[in-house]
Write a protein that holds these residues in place. Structure first.
Motif, mmCIF file in Angstrom:
data_model
loop_
_atom_site.group_PDB
_atom_site.id
_atom_site.type_symbol
_atom_site.label_atom_id
_atom_site.label_comp_id
_atom_site.label_asym_id
_atom_site.label_seq_id
_atom_site.Cartn_x
_atom_site.Cartn_y
_atom_site.Cartn_z
ATOM 1 N N GLY A 144 0.816 -1.212 0.000
ATOM 2 C CA GLY A 144 0.000 0.000 0.000
ATOM 3 C C GLY A 144 0.844 1.253 0.000
ATOM 4 N N ALA A 145 1.905 1.236 0.794
ATOM 5 C CA ALA A 145 2.785 2.409 0.844
ATOM 6 C C ALA A 145 3.469 2.629 -0.499
ATOM 7 N N LEU A 146 3.857 1.543 -1.154
ATOM 8 C CA LEU A 146 4.482 1.671 -2.474
ATOM 9 C C LEU A 146 3.512 2.268 -3.484
ATOM 10 N N GLN A 147 2.251 1.868 -3.414
ATOM 11 C CA GLN A 147 1.243 2.443 -4.303
ATOM 12 C C GLN A 147 1.095 3.939 -4.064
ATOM 13 N N ARG A 148 1.061 4.329 -2.794
ATOM 14 C CA ARG A 148 0.862 5.748 -2.466
ATOM 15 C C ARG A 148 2.056 6.589 -2.914
ATOM 16 N N VAL A 149 3.264 6.092 -2.682
ATOM 17 C CA VAL A 149 4.458 6.870 -3.000
ATOM 18 C C VAL A 149 4.674 6.981 -4.498
ATOM 19 N N THR A 150 4.423 5.887 -5.235
ATOM 20 C CA THR A 150 4.730 5.875 -6.665
ATOM 21 C C THR A 150 3.559 6.248 -7.555
ATOM 22 N N GLY A 151 2.329 6.077 -7.052
ATOM 23 C CA GLY A 151 1.166 6.287 -7.889
ATOM 24 C C GLY A 151 0.860 5.116 -8.799
ATOM 25 N N LEU A 152 1.601 4.017 -8.657
ATOM 26 C CA LEU A 152 1.342 2.821 -9.458
ATOM 27 C C LEU A 152 0.075 2.126 -8.980
ATOM 28 N N SER A 153 -0.557 1.395 -9.890
ATOM 29 C CA SER A 153 -1.734 0.614 -9.509
ATOM 30 C C SER A 153 -1.316 -0.587 -8.674
ATOM 31 N N ARG A 154 -2.297 -1.162 -8.010
ATOM 32 C CA ARG A 154 -2.022 -2.347 -7.193
ATOM 33 C C ARG A 154 -1.462 -3.480 -8.043
ATOM 34 N N ALA A 155 -2.027 -3.676 -9.243
ATOM 35 C CA ALA A 155 -1.578 -4.761 -10.115
ATOM 36 C C ALA A 155 -0.134 -4.543 -10.573
ATOM 37 N N THR A 156 0.199 -3.293 -10.921
ATOM 38 C CA THR A 156 1.555 -3.009 -11.395
ATOM 39 C C THR A 156 2.575 -3.185 -10.286
ATOM 40 N N VAL A 157 2.240 -2.700 -9.082
ATOM 41 C CA VAL A 157 3.126 -2.915 -7.934
ATOM 42 C C VAL A 157 3.340 -4.407 -7.731
ATOM 43 N N GLY A 158 2.264 -5.175 -7.787
ATOM 44 C CA GLY A 158 2.368 -6.619 -7.595
ATOM 45 C C GLY A 158 3.268 -7.276 -8.635
#
Length: 423
Positions: A32-46
């Motif tokens: 979740g923190a990675l999504q917030r910091v980068t603006g990437l979607s959950r799927a892309t972060v995954g």
């Protein structure tokens, strides 16, 4: 639009390497923190995290605390997995060397120290380091394939682009020598390499283990700043042993100058010091700071007075025993170095000035303080801490290991390595 090409969205610029950097730095340690910091979607972060997991560079740790008053499942904390590889490091001085096997987070797993004379030349010295690396691996039960890189600290100026020392006054025969290539061969000759490259294996081929070389004072400064003064944006370390050199860390990065010559303060002329005009330095000039205030210079003065001493390490032992003449000469040397450091402090305005090396003790530090505070403007020293080394003899080793790790896990290099691994 830039030159007719649409700019990439900010989110698209956050690569797997960027995510790893955020986790390693502690800025974002959950999905979740990675999504917030980068603006990437959950799927892309995954997807990008999956590549890091498959490479063995990330692991899941204990759940992060739940901040919501409504409770809920704790977020899984992401951690850099420092068990997937190890680093070899060596700190070469004029008369002895230290070697170590370290984890990727800088923990010393195995360590050796012993006599090794830099004046014996690169062939002999680097071959010996390779042999000791093999001993460390066998002692720790590690295979050479687990080694992801080698770091070496040397007592001379280094061109970081080539890893070659440049006109080193106290390293005869080393100028321009291919240290990286020779040390890599020595490692392969002595470490019982299995023929595959462990963390660098890809498509059935073995990539060469990277070897990084830097000046010893630089690497000591890098290690000390990272470990104990991470919030200091301008940090300077002065090593006073056989020679005198300085390392400078600005905004978390080493400052080397254009070709590795930054910090070579041992060759600043000090004409006002009694006897300096006749003091011949190893660089061939007269009156250099190293010629009048280094461990070698103090040892020579002690020897002339009938006290057995031939090097900075001999002076260190005499100081530890409280030898009165050694104490007096160390304090005088500190005053001479302090005069030069007044200019250094005025120029750099550091928050921390660390004294390290054979002479780094109370008498020398007292002399530094006396002259530095006399000569420097009050504004330059108002917020300055003058301290001694906290990592001690391990500083160069820890710095060499950290240099390798930061090189290998830099975001842009992570992408290259992941592609080579086929993940």
């Amino acid at each position: 639009m830039t030159n007719g090409t649409p700019a990439r969205p900010a989110a698209a610029q956050a690569s797997a390497g960027d995510l790893l950097h955020l986790v390693r730095s502690g800025r974002a340690t959950t999905r979740g923190a990675l999504q917030r910091v980068t603006g990437l979607s959950r799927a892309t972060v995954g997807q990008r995290l999956d590549r890091l997991f498959r490479a063995g560079w990330l692991r899941e740790g204990a759940g992060a605390p739940v901040s919501s008053p409504l409770g809920g499942r704790p977020s899984v904390r992401l951690e850099f997995d420092d068990a997937h590889a190890v680093v070899l490091a060596a700190d070469l001085e004029t008369r002895h060397a230290r070697t170590a096997l370290l984890t990727l987070t800088g923990e010393v797993v195995a360590e050796r120290g012993g006599a090794l004379r830099v004046e014996d030349g690169p062939e002999r010295v680097l071959d010996r380091l390779g042999a000791v690396f093999g001993e460390l691996l066998r002692e720790s039960g590690r295979d050479a394939a687990a080694v992801c890189g080698i770091g070496l600290a040397v007592p001379g100026p280094v061109d970081s682009a080539t890893g070659r020392v440049v006109q080193p006054p106290i390293m005869p025969g080393w100028d321009g020598y291919d240290i990286r290539g020779r040390l890599r061969r020595a490692f392969l000759d002595h470490a019982g390499h299995t023929g595959h490259a462990g963390p660098f294996a890809h498509a059935g081929a073995a990539a060469p283990v990277p070897v990084l070389v830097d000046n010893d004072a630089n690497l000591m400064a890098y290690a000390e700043q990272r470990a104990h003064y991470p919030d200091c944006s301008a940090f300077a370390l002065v090593k006073v042993s056989t020679g005198i050199g300085a390392g400078v860390v600005v905004d978390g990065s080493l400052y080397r100058g254009i070709d590795g010559g930054a910090g070579d303060i041992g060759h600043i002329r000090v004409p006002g010091v009694p006897g300096s005009a006749a003091a011949l330095c190893k660089c061939g000039s007269y009156g250099c700071l190293a010629a009048v205030a280094s461990g070698r210079a103090v040892a020579a003065r002690l020897a002339a007075a009938g006290v057995p001493a031939a090097s900075g390490s001999d002076v260190r032992e005499l100081l530890a025993a409280g030898h009165p003449e050694a104490v007096g000469l160390a304090r005088e040397a500190g005053r001479q170095v302090g005069e030069v450091l007044a200019t250094v402090v005025t120029l750099l305005n550091p928050g921390v000035l660390m004294i390290a090396g054979d002479l780094a003790g109370t008498p020398f530090l007292t002399g530094v303080r006396e002259l530095l505070y006399q000569r420097a403007l009050p504004r330059s020293t108002a917020h300055l801490e003058i301290v001694t080394s906290r990592l001690g003899g391990r500083a160069g080793l820890v710095g060499a290991g950290a240099l390798v790790v930061e090189h290998l896990y830099a975001p842009e290099r992570v992408e290259e390595r992941l592609a080579a691994l086929g993940v």
